[in-house]
Design a protein around this motif. Structure first.
Motif: not given
Length: 218
Positions: A8-13, A38-46
């Motif tokens: 659930g990696g794109h949720g806010k938490v 995917a881009a939003d997730v990658a931006a966090t370093g994941a």
């Protein structure tokens, strides 16, 4: 460095959590349903990993999480559709637990909510009922697994900035505001605290630093 997979990696938490974990030097894989996220997730370093857990088998989920040290379940159907709520928040969550056992990923952290359980008290005609029932079933199933599990029960989620201050085991009086960023911080903390395995930790925003609030657990 610990290898952690967030379902659930794109949720806010989850986005807060992957940012924290990556900053701490952990290797983070975030499982998402929509490849456009995917881009939003990658931006966090994941590292994003596309898998629709709602329609995936236990074996497919096991393949996706294999090689990690811990699983964090932070997925959800988002309400509105009882059938899909049961399919994701109960059935897919349970398959992910079986998958963790199958893949040998011993540590499992479940993001639930304050007041979850068979005694949730939500009326059957309330739109929240399916979610309450689904989470109660998933949490109870997790407690019966051989996993080193921790269930987190934050209060009503807000987008307030992280304070790093919480209250553990607060009264279930409806005044349970909990920032998503604090929730992520608690999830990150329990991953490092093996003494929290086998415990359900309910909390809301409060006055104690997270480490101090979690430390005195019986």
């Amino acid at each position: 460095m610990t290898r952690i997979v967030i379902i659930g990696g794109h949720g806010k938490v989850a986005l807060h959590l992957s940012t924290l974990l990556a900053t701490e030097g952990h290797s983070v894989t975030s499982i998402i349903r929509n490849p456009e996220h995917a881009a939003d997730v990658a931006a966090t370093g994941a590292t994003p990993s596309v898998l629709d857990v709602e329609n995936s088998t236990t074996a497919e989920i096991a393949d996706a999480i294999s090689g990690h040290d811990a699983v964090v379940w932070s997925a959800g159907a988002g309400g509105g559709n009882p059938e899909r709520t049961y399919a994701v928040d109960r059935d897919a969550a349970i398959r992910s637990m079986d998958a963790a056992v199958k893949a040998g990923v011993q540590r499992y952290v479940m993001v639930s909510y304050l007041g979850a359980g068979p005694d949730h008290g939500v009326p059957a005609d309330n739109p929240f009922f399916a979610y309450a029932e689904a989470k109660a079933a998933a949490d109870e199933y997790l407690r019966g697994t051989p996993l080193a599990w921790t269930i987190l029960g934050p209060g009503s989620l807000t987008d307030q900035p992280a304070s790093g201050l919480i209250e553990v085991n607060p009264p279930r009086d409806g005044n349970g505001a909990t920032s998503r960023s604090n929730t992520a911080s608690v999830a990150a903390a329990v991953l490092d605290l093996r003494q929290t395995a086998g415990r359900t930790i309910e909390f809301r925003d409060g006055t104690l630093p997270i480490a101090a609030a979690l430390g005195p657990l019986p």
